[in-house]
Design an enzyme around this catalytic site. Structure first.
Site, PDB file in Angstrom:
ATOM      1  N   SER A 104       0.861  -1.194   0.000  1.00  0.00           N
ATOM      2  CA  SER A 104       0.000   0.000   0.000  1.00  0.00           C
ATOM      3  C   SER A 104       0.887   1.230   0.000  1.00  0.00           C
ATOM      4  CB  SER A 104      -0.856   0.000   1.271  1.00  0.00           C
ATOM      5  OG  SER A 104      -1.419   1.274   1.497  1.00  0.00           O
ATOM      6  N   TYR A 128      -1.941  -1.065  10.435  1.00  0.00           N
ATOM      7  CA  TYR A 128      -2.115  -1.328   9.000  1.00  0.00           C
ATOM      8  C   TYR A 128      -0.893  -0.858   8.207  1.00  0.00           C
ATOM      9  CZ  TYR A 128      -3.888  -1.049   4.236  1.00  0.00           C
ATOM     10  OH  TYR A 128      -4.032  -1.195   2.883  1.00  0.00           O
TER      11      TYR A 128
END
Ligand SMILES: NC(=O)c1ccc[n+]([C@@H]2O[C@H](COP(=O)([O-])OP(=O)(O)OC[C@H]3O[C@@H](n4cnc5c(N)ncnc54)[C@H](OP(=O)(O)O)[C@@H]3O)[C@@H](O)[C@H]2O)c1
Length: 249
Positions: free
Chosen positions: A138, A151
């Site tokens: 990401s 995350y």
């Protein structure tokens, strides 16, 4: 990575980017296996796309991974591509210990899930004449967003781990590719209606154009994620981090 003629297991593709990629790969003449926990979603995918195989898998459960990957290989001995797509993203308030179960769940899915899938399928993939492991990181793995601390860290893990995996497999026929999505309109953090982000189809138009143009690329980073991906090497890290901090939910 060839974009047709493969047998591809997309672990974590009942919705969002994974489902979009699975459908495009199926349309391009690949044999595709979609995996995830939501049996209703899997049944709907099977109904609408009978050519796609579906399996129930929970990547936080080591036994589920062992059993399901063995079944996938048994049913599809030509399997030559694994995509470690399964991921969850959660907001955490680190000022209270109540964040801990959330943090553990994110690590279990995004880190342990990725590693377990790779452990389960790399030996098989190494037997294939040409194979691919695609991991999914990401933009927030490159510059964190303080609102989702665990995350971001799990995605930094995926990036680092992918680099080592690529070197360790460099004398095999297994190619290692990292997909680095930017923010995309999916249910990941409830952003499926946020028009500030590209739709899955808009994002995938760019992804597949990159794959077609550079089939041997190690990273698939669309224009919208370069702001993050290249921040450190272009000396913009502090500015991008400050921009992320200014962005609250
Ligand atoms: N959308 C974005 O803005 C964005 C940005 C950067 C990176 N990504 C990454 O892209 C990947 C796909 O996310 P998405 O945006 O497409 O969100 P999504 O629609 O929520 O997809 C997540 C997928 O992961 C699966 N999954 C979650 N936990 C699982 C588990 N324990 N076992 C098996 N499957 C599991 C879900 O299936 P079930 O719920 O059916 O199990 C679902 O199919 C994730 O790794 C995410 O971190 C997304």
């Amino acid at each position: 990575m060839n974009s047709s003629g493969n047998t591809i297991f997309v672990a974590g593709s009942t919705s969002g980017i994974g489902l979009g990629m699975a459908l495009r790969w199926a349309q391009r003449g690949n044999e595709v296996i979609v995996g995830g926990r939501r049996e209703d979603q899997l049944a709907a995918i099977k109904r609408d796309h009978p050519e796609i195989d579906t399996v129930v898998i929970d990547v936080t459960d080591a036994r589920s991974i062992t059993e399901v990957t063995a079944k996938v290989v048994g049913d599809h001995p030509d399997l030559d591509m694994l995509v470690t797509m399964a991921g969850i993203m959660r907001v955490e308030d680190l000022r209270t210990p109540e964040f801990l179960p959330t943090s553990e769940a994110v690590i279990d899915t995004n880190v342990h899930g990725t590693v377990r899938l790779i452990a389960a399928l790399t030996p098989h993939l190494m037997t294939r004449p040409k194979a691919t492991i695609m991991t999914v990181s990401s933009g927030f793995g490159f510059v964190p967003w303080h609102v989702t601390p665990t995350y971001n860290a799990t995605k930094a893990f995926v990036h680092s781990y992918t680099q080592s995996l690529r070197v360790q497999l460099s004398d095999t026929d297994v190619n290692v590719v990292e997909l680095i999505p930017p923010a995309v309109r999916t249910p990941l953090l409830g952003q499926e209606d946020n028009l500030a982000f590209p739709s899955v189809e808009e994002y995938l138009d760019e992804v597949f154009a990159l794959i077609d143009a550079q089939p041997e690329a190690h990273e698939i980073a669309v224009e919208g994620v370069r702001f993050y991906r290249d921040a450190e090497r272009e000396g913009r890290y502090a500015d991008v981090f400050a921009a992320n901090v200014a962005f609250a939910v």
